[in-house]
Scaffold this active site. Structure first.
Site, mmCIF file in Angstrom:
data_model
loop_
_atom_site.group_PDB
_atom_site.id
_atom_site.type_symbol
_atom_site.label_atom_id
_atom_site.label_comp_id
_atom_site.label_asym_id
_atom_site.label_seq_id
_atom_site.Cartn_x
_atom_site.Cartn_y
_atom_site.Cartn_z
ATOM 1 N N TRP A 191 39.782 43.613 48.146
ATOM 2 C CA TRP A 191 40.734 44.568 47.384
ATOM 3 C C TRP A 191 40.535 45.030 46.059
ATOM 4 O O TRP A 191 41.052 45.900 45.475
ATOM 5 C CB TRP A 191 42.089 43.858 47.584
ATOM 6 C CG TRP A 191 42.126 42.545 46.404
ATOM 7 C CD1 TRP A 191 41.812 41.479 46.756
ATOM 8 C CD2 TRP A 191 43.042 42.409 45.289
ATOM 9 N NE1 TRP A 191 42.172 40.671 45.766
ATOM 10 C CE2 TRP A 191 42.953 41.052 44.772
ATOM 11 C CE3 TRP A 191 44.003 43.470 44.814
ATOM 12 C CZ2 TRP A 191 43.517 40.804 43.820
ATOM 13 C CZ3 TRP A 191 44.720 42.732 43.524
ATOM 14 C CH2 TRP A 191 44.445 41.731 43.017
ATOM 15 N N ASP A 192 39.328 44.374 45.384
ATOM 16 C CA ASP A 192 38.952 44.517 44.035
ATOM 17 C C ASP A 192 38.419 46.205 44.248
ATOM 18 O O ASP A 192 38.866 46.902 42.885
ATOM 19 C CB ASP A 192 37.428 43.911 43.802
ATOM 20 C CG ASP A 192 37.683 42.365 43.930
ATOM 21 O OD1 ASP A 192 38.634 41.980 44.547
ATOM 22 O OD2 ASP A 192 36.636 41.794 43.499
ATOM 23 N N GLU A 208 44.981 32.361 43.071
ATOM 24 C CA GLU A 208 44.552 31.380 44.118
ATOM 25 C C GLU A 208 44.801 30.003 43.966
ATOM 26 O O GLU A 208 44.187 29.069 44.807
ATOM 27 C CB GLU A 208 43.032 31.660 44.475
ATOM 28 C CG GLU A 208 43.122 33.380 45.237
ATOM 29 C CD GLU A 208 41.653 33.562 45.349
ATOM 30 O OE1 GLU A 208 41.458 34.811 45.979
ATOM 31 O OE2 GLU A 208 40.827 33.195 44.780
ATOM 32 N N LYS A 234 44.979 31.420 37.858
ATOM 33 C CA LYS A 234 43.810 31.732 37.966
ATOM 34 C C LYS A 234 43.329 33.258 37.237
ATOM 35 O O LYS A 234 42.354 33.478 36.572
ATOM 36 C CB LYS A 234 42.954 31.708 39.329
ATOM 37 C CG LYS A 234 41.433 32.120 39.398
ATOM 38 C CD LYS A 234 41.279 32.176 41.166
ATOM 39 C CE LYS A 234 39.754 32.311 41.210
ATOM 40 N NZ LYS A 234 39.289 32.531 42.585
ATOM 41 N N GLN A 235 44.305 34.096 37.476
ATOM 42 C CA GLN A 235 44.112 35.383 37.425
ATOM 43 C C GLN A 235 45.580 36.020 37.179
ATOM 44 O O GLN A 235 46.490 35.473 37.884
ATOM 45 C CB GLN A 235 43.370 36.332 38.098
ATOM 46 C CG GLN A 235 43.862 36.508 39.298
ATOM 47 C CD GLN A 235 42.914 36.996 40.681
ATOM 48 O OE1 GLN A 235 41.973 36.245 40.880
ATOM 49 N NE2 GLN A 235 42.705 38.533 40.812
#
Length: 768
Positions: A359-360, A490, A602-603
């Protein structure tokens, strides 16, 4: 401690001094590519030290059978692997019959490696004393041609400096290669034929299972000083290797040089029985142009790319080097010429993530390609997903969804899911939303609506159907809920009501319904074609609308923020600042169990929603959510710092925005995550571009108008960038005192600067 051996330079990546412990990291950092193929910066000559060999061909992959301890129904059969392709760069070098090998040399001095970003070539030079005490000087330069994208060229020179010496160059092709990351140690390649025709050599091979047929080829010329030598090479051949040997007695301080031309022809682009003939034509063209002319054409091709894509930064060499490195590697990976290709998270620099599409692409890469190339390039990326719609429907069917519901894969080469971690493959379903968002983003930026009635609406309907079927109705909440998901963070698996997933699901349904109405009204024949194909009833649309209107969003009255997921406040909320630094990175120090129970992110997750849907929220809401979530964010995803940099800049927190920018731009150069030897983080490099253009430049499209809110970090004297907006090229130059706008185009362009209307006329300067 981050690595810091890369010498700061505005236009080059430079390493000085040979250190065997850095070889693998440098092989990643000095990687080259041309969109059709790429390679790690492996030495041409023999190297017996620790190395990670890698040459890769775009679109060529192997379905490596899934390896798991406990098979779950619905698992993909395989994980796609980008394949280490037959090696064409190899040149064994012998000095008085002693092999040149930097791992066994008595002494290596003046070692220097340079990746020239402006001109698109890689060079290496050193002095070495071999075990037989002969001293030599070596200079090598290579590049992968942008003009002839099936061709790579090497110039390799050896000068004996202590005595006369017999020098032998042995250029070779080798298909007896393997992948570092094979699941079962399978043989990935089957060598069909090793052939020679004069000074041409060819290896024809195909991949196992997928049957991609390739021809790896080479031809060489040798020179003493600059005089071409007519030497008949000795030929050695085996079942998967062929080499030519050119030996010359070279006087002290004379230079023996080889020009090696090589590369790949592939049945993705040619008929199988034409691969050798096409390879001969490529070699003929390469040899006739010659190394110097090809290099000159390489410089011109890169000048054209930089003319549009460059970002200049004044007064901060490390920041300047970082952004150009990111732009370079994005263009090494994908140039937009082939709609069948996409952008793998490692590009051509390593094997992790299988070279597949994530999906990046939609979330991070499309803005870069829309603004720095023609809009057709971004449209090709959208069409890639349209071409995989049937597979996305199949993927959903395997999980029990019906009636044309589409779940796009987490990881894919051909539209089929090929990722096998359950909590990511089947729970990280938010990726479906990014596919839809990219369609919206493309239309918003280019104003090209035609894609939606032609192709995009079918994708939007398939995605909306998936979300509508994926929810449960909770009688306790009197709302629709989303159970058992993993958000962008995640470090939380199998959670309920991830706010970002629920939000993007609602948005996708609303956006699909809105476009169904528009196409029905304005594109009647397309509407009828699509509706007969997808059989979407009025009842189904009403049911979808009901789900969107009644979606549940977890919220904390105490903190006045949307909750990342239902149980977020059940965690022990200790900020990252209060974590023992010795425990970082947690993904390398902690058990997965401990990570899952921690509050660490994580992000960007909730904040990813605030990035995509910025205009749905007030500045105060963004600030509240940023202040709540960023302190728990460990930024252990390469995709994290860029989103936070953009949001910090919007909030006027320039020191924080600058710190995040430096981290995203130099993530690999400084090896923040201690893993650069595995390859580079290509897709997050597009986020680096966004952190300048959208973060510091404040570029948005508001009410169909290009808008800027420029800011500048105090560490910089100025910066500039260009964007291609709807066929008109706008150059923005920001300093501490003013911002200047220039327009390349034929018509006036009205833009917003700090929410004030400004008209920019072609080829004139507007200073704010």
């Amino acid at each position: 401690m981050n690595q810091d051996y890369i010498i700061p330079n505005e236009w080059s990546i430079i390493e000085e001094g040979f250190n065997a412990e850095r070889v693998k990291s440098s092989e990643s950092l000095f990687s080259i590519g041309n969109g059709a193929m790429g390679q790690r910066a492996n030495f041409e000559e023999t190297y017996t030290g620790s190395t990670f060999q890698g040459s890769y061909i775009a679109g060529v992959y192997y379905p490596d059978k899934t390896r798991v301890g406990w098979w779950k129904n619905g698992y993909p059969e395989y994980f796609a692997k980008v394949l280490n392709a037959p090696n064409w760069i190899g040149i064994n070098v012998f000095v008085n019959d002693e092999a040149l090998d930097l791992n066994t040399c008595k002494k290596v001095e003046n070692f220097r490696r340079e990746l020239n970003m402006q001109e698109g070539w890689l060079s290496r030079s050193f002095k070495a004393t071999l075990p037989n005490n002969v001293e030599i000087k070596v200079e090598a330069k290579r590049f992968l041609s942008l003009d002839l994208d099936e061709l790579g060229v090497i110039q390799y020179s050896v000068t004996p400096i202590s005595s006369d010496a017999k020098i032998t160059f042995q250029p070779y092709l080798d298909s007896g290669i393997h992948n570092e990351d094979s699941n079962w140690d399978d043989q990935f390649w089957n060598t069909l034929k090793v052939t020679q025709d004069g000074e041409h050599a060819f290896i024809e091979a195909h991949t196992m299972k997928t049957y991609f047929h390739t021809c790896t080829f080479m031809q060489s010329e040798v020179f003493i000083n600059s005089a071409k030598q007519a030497i008949q090479p000795e030929v050695e051949q085996s079942e998967n290797k062929i080499s030519f040997s050119y030996s010359v007695d070279v006087k002290e301080n004379e230079t023996f040089t080889i020009h090696k031309f090589g590369g790949y022809t592939v049945d993705r682009n040619h008929e199988i029985d034409e691969l050798v003939a096409v390879a001969k034509n490529v070699l003929k063209e390469g040899i006739s142009r010659g190394f110097d002319a090809l290099l000159e054409q390489q410089k011109q091709a890169w000048a054209k790319i930089w003319e549009m894509a460059d970002i200049t930064i004044d007064g901060d060499v490390k920041a300047q080097q970082g952004i150009r490195f990111n732009i370079l590697q994005l263009n090494h990976t994908y140039l937009g010429k082939d709609a069948r290709l996409n952008i793998g998270p490692k590009g051509f620099t390593g094997e992790k993530y299988g070279g597949s599409t994530y999906w990046d692409t939609e979330a991070y890469c499309i803005p870069f390609y829309m603004a720095t190339k023609d809009q057709q390039v971004a449209r090709n990326l959208l069409e890639y997903r349209y071409n995989h719609l049937d597979r996305a429907i199949e993927n959903a069917e395997k999980l029990g969804f019906t009636n044309g519901a589409a779940l796009y894969p987490m990881v894919t080469m051909n539209g089929e899911e090929c990722h096998n971690e359950w909590e990511i493959t089947f729970e990280e379903i938010h990726r479906n939303g990014a596919i839809a968002f990219a369609i919206y983003n493309y239309h918003r930026y280019t104003n090209d609506y035609s894609y939606i009635p032609e192709k995009g609406l079918e994708v939007l309907i398939g995605i909306a159907r998936f979300w509508y079927q994926r929810v449960n109705f909770s009688t306790a909440k009197n709302k629709y809920v989303m159970l058992g998901v993993t958000g962008p963070n995640e470090y939380e698996n199998n959670i309920n009501n991830n706010w970002y997933t629920n939000y993007i699901a609602k948005w996708c349904i609303d956006y699909a319904l809105e476009n169904i109405e528009k196409v029905k009204t304005e594109y009647t024949s397309d509407y009828e074609r699509i509706m007969s194909k997808v059989s979407l009833s009025e009842d189904e649309m009403q049911s979808m609308k009901k789900v969107a209107d009644n979606m549940y969003f977890p919220y904390s009255e105490e903190h006045n923020v949307f909750l990342q997921q239902d149980g977020f406040l059940d965690k022990e909320l200790i900020s990252v600042a209060d974590l023992d630094p010795s425990q970082r990175p947690i993904n390398q120090k902690w058990s997965w169990d401990r990570i899952l129970r921690s509050p660490y992110i994580k992000q960007a997750d909730t904040l990813q929603g605030f990035y995509f849907f910025e205009d749905h929220f007030t500045q105060e809401e963004l600030e509240r959510h940023f202040d709540f979530y960023e302190p728990f964010t460990v930024h252990e995803s390469s995709l994290s710092p860029c989103v936070h940099s953009i949001q910090a800049a919007k909030l006027g927190r320039m020191e924080q925005a600058y710190t995040f920018y430096l981290r995203t731009s130099r993530l690999d150069l400084d090896d923040y995550n201690k893993e650069v030897e595995e390859g580079l983080h290509i897709t997050s490099m597009a986020g680096t571009w966004m952190s300048i253009v959208e973060g510091f430049g404040g570029m948005r499209v508001k009410n169909d108008t290009l808008s800027f809110e420029p800011r500048i970090p105090e560490q910089w004297d100025g910066y500039s960038f260009k964007v291609n907006f709807r066929g008109q090229i706008v150059k923005v130059n920001v300093s501490h005192s003013e911002t200047q706008f220039e327009l390349e185009g034929n018509n006036d362009l009205e833009i917003l600067v700090n929410n004030n209307k400004v008209t920019v006329k072609p080829h004139s300067l507007v200073t704010i």
